[in-house]
Design an enzyme around this catalytic site. Structure first.
Site, PDB file in Angstrom:
ATOM      1  N   TYR A 241      23.640 -67.856  10.731  1.00  0.00           N
ATOM      2  CA  TYR A 241      23.235 -66.637  11.433  1.00  0.00           C
ATOM      3  C   TYR A 241      24.434 -65.733  11.682  1.00  0.00           C
ATOM      4  O   TYR A 241      24.360 -64.505  11.481  1.00  0.00           O
ATOM      5  CB  TYR A 241      22.526 -67.001  12.748  1.00  0.00           C
ATOM      6  CG  TYR A 241      21.986 -65.805  13.483  1.00  0.00           C
ATOM      7  CD1 TYR A 241      20.937 -65.060  12.951  1.00  0.00           C
ATOM      8  CD2 TYR A 241      22.526 -65.416  14.699  1.00  0.00           C
ATOM      9  CE1 TYR A 241      20.442 -63.949  13.622  1.00  0.00           C
ATOM     10  CE2 TYR A 241      22.038 -64.308  15.383  1.00  0.00           C
ATOM     11  CZ  TYR A 241      20.999 -63.579  14.834  1.00  0.00           C
ATOM     12  OH  TYR A 241      20.519 -62.474  15.497  1.00  0.00           O
TER      13      TYR A 241
ATOM     14  N   ASN B  12      15.105 -53.936  12.297  1.00  0.00           N
ATOM     15  CA  ASN B  12      15.135 -54.844  13.438  1.00  0.00           C
ATOM     16  C   ASN B  12      14.705 -56.265  13.076  1.00  0.00           C
ATOM     17  O   ASN B  12      15.112 -57.216  13.735  1.00  0.00           O
ATOM     18  CB  ASN B  12      14.239 -54.261  14.546  1.00  0.00           C
ATOM     19  CG  ASN B  12      13.896 -55.285  15.593  1.00  0.00           C
ATOM     20  OD1 ASN B  12      14.727 -55.640  16.417  1.00  0.00           O
ATOM     21  ND2 ASN B  12      12.671 -55.805  15.560  1.00  0.00           N
TER      22      ASN B  12
ATOM     23  N   VAL C  29      19.541 -61.320  24.637  1.00  0.00           N
ATOM     24  CA  VAL C  29      18.366 -60.550  25.026  1.00  0.00           C
ATOM     25  C   VAL C  29      17.216 -61.538  25.150  1.00  0.00           C
ATOM     26  O   VAL C  29      16.982 -62.324  24.229  1.00  0.00           O
ATOM     27  CB  VAL C  29      17.988 -59.508  23.946  1.00  0.00           C
ATOM     28  CG1 VAL C  29      16.839 -58.637  24.419  1.00  0.00           C
ATOM     29  CG2 VAL C  29      19.191 -58.671  23.546  1.00  0.00           C
TER      30      VAL C  29
ATOM     31  N   LYS D 247      24.956 -61.958  10.176  1.00  0.00           N
ATOM     32  CA  LYS D 247      25.118 -60.816  11.072  1.00  0.00           C
ATOM     33  C   LYS D 247      26.476 -60.131  10.862  1.00  0.00           C
ATOM     34  O   LYS D 247      26.583 -58.917  11.003  1.00  0.00           O
ATOM     35  CB  LYS D 247      24.902 -61.236  12.528  1.00  0.00           C
ATOM     36  CG  LYS D 247      23.435 -61.432  12.883  1.00  0.00           C
ATOM     37  CD  LYS D 247      22.639 -60.119  12.750  1.00  0.00           C
ATOM     38  CE  LYS D 247      21.225 -60.227  13.286  1.00  0.00           C
ATOM     39  NZ  LYS D 247      20.489 -58.950  13.221  1.00  0.00           N
TER      40      LYS D 247
ATOM     41  N   ILE E 127       9.880 -48.897  12.030  1.00  0.00           N
ATOM     42  CA  ILE E 127      10.496 -50.020  12.726  1.00  0.00           C
ATOM     43  C   ILE E 127      10.024 -51.331  12.106  1.00  0.00           C
ATOM     44  O   ILE E 127       8.815 -51.599  12.048  1.00  0.00           O
ATOM     45  CB  ILE E 127      10.127 -49.978  14.231  1.00  0.00           C
ATOM     46  CG1 ILE E 127      10.629 -48.666  14.840  1.00  0.00           C
ATOM     47  CG2 ILE E 127      10.712 -51.167  14.986  1.00  0.00           C
ATOM     48  CD1 ILE E 127       9.698 -48.074  15.854  1.00  0.00           C
TER      49      ILE E 127
ATOM     50  N   ASP F  84       5.631 -58.310   5.078  1.00  0.00           N
ATOM     51  CA  ASP F  84       6.597 -59.411   5.154  1.00  0.00           C
ATOM     52  C   ASP F  84       7.871 -58.874   4.516  1.00  0.00           C
ATOM     53  O   ASP F  84       7.887 -58.573   3.324  1.00  0.00           O
ATOM     54  CB  ASP F  84       6.044 -60.608   4.373  1.00  0.00           C
ATOM     55  CG  ASP F  84       7.020 -61.779   4.364  1.00  0.00           C
ATOM     56  OD1 ASP F  84       8.190 -61.600   4.778  1.00  0.00           O
ATOM     57  OD2 ASP F  84       6.622 -62.862   3.910  1.00  0.00           O
TER      58      ASP F  84
HETATM   59  C1  8X3 Z   1      21.807 -62.266  19.337  1.00  0.00           C
HETATM   60  C2  8X3 Z   1      21.739 -63.710  19.657  1.00  0.00           C
HETATM   61  O1  8X3 Z   1      22.954 -65.831  20.330  1.00  0.00           O
HETATM   62  O2  8X3 Z   1      24.043 -64.468  18.678  1.00  0.00           O
HETATM   63  O3  8X3 Z   1      21.540 -62.035  17.985  1.00  0.00           O
HETATM   64  O4  8X3 Z   1      23.967 -63.699  20.960  1.00  0.00           O
HETATM   65  S1  8X3 Z   1      23.254 -64.446  19.911  1.00  0.00           S
END
Ligand code: 8X3
Length: 259
Positions: A160, A94, A193, A164, A11, A66
């Site tokens: 981000y 993760n 989360v 993703k 993990i 790292d």
């Molecule tokens: C989850 C955070 O803000 O994109 O990775 O839902 S968000």
């Protein structure tokens, strides 16, 4: 009932949040665990909790890594083998996170590079290293942590959301490449989360972070850990390709029923 007894789960980002909760649940399921993260002290704490859960029957290794250190990742398998581990059944990619909510025009190149490196390049390199090991045994399971941000692009999340979405695409390609092998590939993609995620996103501003989860019940790290372990517990012929998990009060990045 399938059982993870004597399996080994690796993990990343195991020092806190979803990674920590996942390590603890795997240990509870009788699985050996290798915990990887930058902070040795925090990892040692998680390792202690895993040993409490798994008792004397499981092996627990807490190893500083790292994920952005490409040489260290290249050396990783060799070092794990030196520690007595030789087959790697489950990899949970993760480690990752968002830094900043700036819009395009105000992004710093170092934040862009850091997010691409941590969430994407590292995940690709680590997947590759473990896929080659799993191929030797023709068994394994790679579980990548995706995100709502990999389903939906939102204001202030350009980088981000881009990485993703890329994690989702990479995971799907990998699943297709491995279809004729004994290696499964899954993506678990959570919405909000409550972890340190938002503290990092808001650069340490705890008040701004707390506001994200105000007025509704967000998911907990344990909720997502349960989904991850559930994916790993499916029988050999069942592959959870993707699992998109939201709080009941959340329908999108911006549609949230707050009281
Ligand atoms: C989850 C955070 O803000 O994109 O990775 O839902 S968000």
């Amino acid at each position: 009932e399938p059982c993870l007894l004597a399996s080994l789960a690796v993990i990343t980002g195991a020092s806190g949040g979803i990674g920590e909760a996942t390590a603890i649940l795997f240990a509870r399921a009788g699985c050996n665990v290798i915990l990887l993260a930058r902070r040795q002290e925090a990892l040692d704490e998680v390792a202690k909790k895993c040993r409490e859960e798994g008792g004397d029957n499981i092996k627990v290794l807490a190893k500083t890594l790292d994920v952005n250190d490409r040489d260290a990742v290249e050396r990783l398998i060799h070092e794990l083998k030196e520690n007595g581990f030789d087959t790697f059944d489950i990899l949970v990619n993760n480690a990752g996170g968002a830094v900043g909510k700036e819009q395009v025009g105000d992004l710093s190149l170092s934040d862009i590079d850091y997010m691409i490196s941590t969430n994407l390049v590292s995940l690709m390199q680590i997947s590759q290293v473990f896929v080659n090991e799993m191929k030797k045994a023709d068994i394994g399971h790679i579980i990548n942590i995706g995100s709502l941000a990999g389903r939906e692009a939102y204001v202030g999340g350009s980088v981000y959301c881009a990485v993703k979405h890329a994690v989702k695409a990479f995971t799907t390609s990998l699943m297709k490449e491995l279809v004729a092998t004994g290696i499964k590939v899954s993506e678990v993609a959570p919405g909000f989360v409550e972890t340190n995620f938002s503290v990092t996103r808001f650069r340490g501003d705890a008040d701004a972070a707390a506001k994200v989860y105000e007025g509704f019940t967000p998911l907990t790290a344990e909720d997502i850990a349960e989904e991850i372990v559930w994916c790993a517990l499916r029988p050999p012929h069942v592959q959870i390709a993707e699992l998109y998990v939201l709080p009941s009060a959340q329908a999108s990045a911006t549609i949230i029923a707050r009281k």
